[in-house]
Design a protein around this motif. Structure first.
Motif, PDB file in Angstrom:
ATOM      1  N   LYS A 172      47.293 -39.979   1.298  1.00  0.00           N
ATOM      2  CA  LYS A 172      47.752 -38.588   1.303  1.00  0.00           C
ATOM      3  C   LYS A 172      48.817 -38.364   0.243  1.00  0.00           C
ATOM      4  O   LYS A 172      48.818 -37.351  -0.451  1.00  0.00           O
ATOM      5  CB  LYS A 172      48.336 -38.222   2.672  1.00  0.00           C
ATOM      6  N   TYR A 194      47.300 -38.251  -3.207  1.00  0.00           N
ATOM      7  CA  TYR A 194      46.601 -36.976  -3.395  1.00  0.00           C
ATOM      8  C   TYR A 194      47.602 -35.858  -3.703  1.00  0.00           C
ATOM      9  O   TYR A 194      47.400 -35.062  -4.628  1.00  0.00           O
ATOM     10  CB  TYR A 194      45.773 -36.640  -2.156  1.00  0.00           C
ATOM     11  N   GLU A 228      42.242 -22.282  -2.279  1.00  0.00           N
ATOM     12  CA  GLU A 228      41.760 -23.555  -1.741  1.00  0.00           C
ATOM     13  C   GLU A 228      42.902 -24.558  -1.617  1.00  0.00           C
ATOM     14  O   GLU A 228      42.958 -25.336  -0.656  1.00  0.00           O
ATOM     15  CB  GLU A 228      40.665 -24.131  -2.637  1.00  0.00           C
ATOM     16  N   LEU A 229      43.818 -24.526  -2.577  1.00  0.00           N
ATOM     17  CA  LEU A 229      44.969 -25.424  -2.539  1.00  0.00           C
ATOM     18  C   LEU A 229      45.841 -25.141  -1.319  1.00  0.00           C
ATOM     19  O   LEU A 229      46.258 -26.063  -0.612  1.00  0.00           O
ATOM     20  CB  LEU A 229      45.802 -25.284  -3.811  1.00  0.00           C
ATOM     21  N   GLU A 248      44.117 -26.495   1.719  1.00  0.00           N
ATOM     22  CA  GLU A 248      44.185 -27.962   1.775  1.00  0.00           C
ATOM     23  C   GLU A 248      45.581 -28.441   2.144  1.00  0.00           C
ATOM     24  O   GLU A 248      45.731 -29.369   2.946  1.00  0.00           O
ATOM     25  CB  GLU A 248      43.773 -28.566   0.436  1.00  0.00           C
ATOM     26  N   GLN A 288      46.219 -28.057   5.779  1.00  0.00           N
ATOM     27  CA  GLN A 288      45.437 -28.924   6.653  1.00  0.00           C
ATOM     28  C   GLN A 288      45.939 -30.367   6.677  1.00  0.00           C
ATOM     29  O   GLN A 288      45.519 -31.146   7.511  1.00  0.00           O
ATOM     30  CB  GLN A 288      43.969 -28.927   6.220  1.00  0.00           C
ATOM     31  N   ILE A 289      46.843 -30.711   5.783  1.00  0.00           N
ATOM     32  CA  ILE A 289      47.372 -32.074   5.771  1.00  0.00           C
ATOM     33  C   ILE A 289      48.290 -32.238   6.968  1.00  0.00           C
ATOM     34  O   ILE A 289      49.260 -31.521   7.128  1.00  0.00           O
ATOM     35  CB  ILE A 289      48.119 -32.383   4.464  1.00  0.00           C
TER      36      ILE A 289
END
Length: 129
Positions: free
Chosen positions: A95, A98, A117-118, A121, A124-125
């Motif tokens: 993670k 990323y 989208e970023l 994402e 959602q982490i």
């Protein structure tokens, strides 16, 4: 601050939190492993002392079996702890890598995904794993 700077700050905050968790899990693993090793060593020494000082043969066999069972349990506990912490460490590290990649892309403006989208994402982490 514009939206771009807010996204960069959010990514930096998540990276800082993941770094803290990574270091914390690494030290927790180290401390637990050392404590388990010391406990097993002291138990072995005490059992050896009890075996040496006890004249009763039945009690000696009892202490030997307790030492053997303790050694097996210590090995199994250490193995399971190693696998659990290793898996958690690997997840946190992936993670973190990323998020660092996304941070670099944001700073150089070469982000390959849209900002929407970023944001999805990043939201959602899960930092509480």
């Amino acid at each position: 601050m514009n939206q771009f700077e807010l996204e960069i700050n959010k990514a930096k905050q998540k990276i800082a939190e993941l770094n803290k968790k990574y270091i914390k899990s690494k030290w927790t693993f180290l401390i637990v492993s050392i404590a388990l090793l010391l406990m097993s060593a002291f138990n072995g020494l005490l059992s050896a002392y009890a075996i040496a000082k006890n004249p009763n043969l039945t009690a000696v066999w009892l202490f030997v079996s307790i030492s053997f069972i303790t050694a097996i349990m210590a090995f199994l506990t250490a193995s399971s702890t190693l696998f659990a912490f290793s898996k958690r460490r690997a997840n946190t590290k992936s993670k973190l890598e990323y998020l660092e990649k996304i941070e670099k892309e944001l700073q150089t403006n070469t982000l390959s995904i849209s900002r929407d989208e970023l944001v999805v994402e990043l939201a959602q982490i899960d930092l509480d794993e």
